[in-house]
Design an enzyme around this catalytic site. Sequence first.
Site, PDB file in Angstrom:
ATOM      1  N   ASP A 146      28.979  29.300  63.509  1.00  0.00           N
ATOM      2  CA  ASP A 146      30.444  29.269  63.549  1.00  0.00           C
ATOM      3  C   ASP A 146      30.995  27.878  63.260  1.00  0.00           C
ATOM      4  O   ASP A 146      32.112  27.730  62.770  1.00  0.00           O
ATOM      5  CB  ASP A 146      30.930  29.701  64.937  1.00  0.00           C
ATOM      6  CG  ASP A 146      31.424  31.132  64.951  1.00  0.00           C
ATOM      7  OD1 ASP A 146      31.144  31.863  63.991  1.00  0.00           O
ATOM      8  OD2 ASP A 146      32.092  31.512  65.928  1.00  0.00           O
ATOM      9  N   GLY A 329      42.059  40.378  65.293  1.00  0.00           N
ATOM     10  CA  GLY A 329      42.681  41.562  65.869  1.00  0.00           C
ATOM     11  C   GLY A 329      44.178  41.465  66.042  1.00  0.00           C
ATOM     12  O   GLY A 329      44.925  42.400  65.727  1.00  0.00           O
TER      13      GLY A 329
END
EC number: 2.7.2.1
Length: 398
Positions: A146, A329
């Site tokens: 990441d 999201g």
Amino acid sequence: MSKLVLVLNCGSSSLKFAVVDAETGAEHLTGLAECLGLPEARMKWKLDGKHEAQLGAGAAHVEALSFMVETILASKPELKANLGAIGHRIVHGGEQFTQSALITDDVLKGIQDAATFAPLHNPAHLIGIEAAKVNFPGLQNVAVFDTAFHQTMPEESYLYALPYNLYKEHGIRRYGMHGTSHLFITREVANLLDKPVEEVNIINCHLGNGASVCAIKNGKSVDTSMGLTPLEGLVMGTRCGDIDPAIVFHLHDALGYSVEQINNMLTKESGLAGLTEVTSDCRFVEDNYGEKEEATRAMDVFCHRLAKYVAGYTASMEGRLDAITFTGGIGENSGPIREMVLNRLGIFGIEVDGEANLKARFGGEGTITTANSRIPAMVISTNEELVIAEDAARLAGL
């Protein structure tokens, strides 16, 4: 040779998995094991329909992966037989890893060394890697970090104004997270604008329970809101984001909180959960905005913080910003939050297209600003699993 890749994402108490075709992007299996280590440990997956099963009280990552292999993949032997590699999402790679890597003993040591900055996640990743080796002895494992995308940040962005030896001797600096998502969105914008990735200038907002903003200039990360850990930056589901560091001393010295209590508060009881005193669910905040004081308060603080970051990151663009992008999201599904944030950026000549903004949810994508807007804003669905699969396939020689 098959380019099917098993993508694993081991969280502190969860295991997310998918079988992805690195060439076409098709997902042949997706699933999530959650509440690992607890009595209610369970797994949900999609393979020829939706399924759910209890894993047994206290089942952990090893048991979850074994269930996935012995029960789920066993029902589709051709799927298991065609797997070509395994890609692991690794939250923190420190300064050592600037790109994805085939997992060797040295890479494992690097992941372990970086665990000091991600004590909940990196140890879980290591468990997942070892379990994958046991269950798939013939496949190569690839680590996708990441933090890697952010290793292009200049010193002015990643250094804290602390004694310099803390960076030199202990690696205390900004690392950033969500790099795989920020990279995917950068590539998608390049495709949409029909220009090379190396010419893309965007500010990307990855908004979910964890959230971060990234300034991307010439296709590379030049600044991002998360810091040494995922706690810094935006208001998140349960994380506080930016606060005055002296609050920690006040909580400890004046109010009697222990270090453990403070850590738990800042990471698990703050953010939207702290501001609403009810829930970390952004849908509650959005649905009750203007009607319930706690929801209104939380949404205003969330949007104000995000707009400040986006505005500030224009300073890194040196005169050209191709787009502001929303993903994750919340970013992909919350029209009201996108509109509130963009309306606070009117000084940049941004005009929201209300109808387009409402349509851009539940998988809908596209530009959500008017033709007159000086800077376009876009909604793009992220696909971290595809990036992980592509890197795993490439490094494994598929």
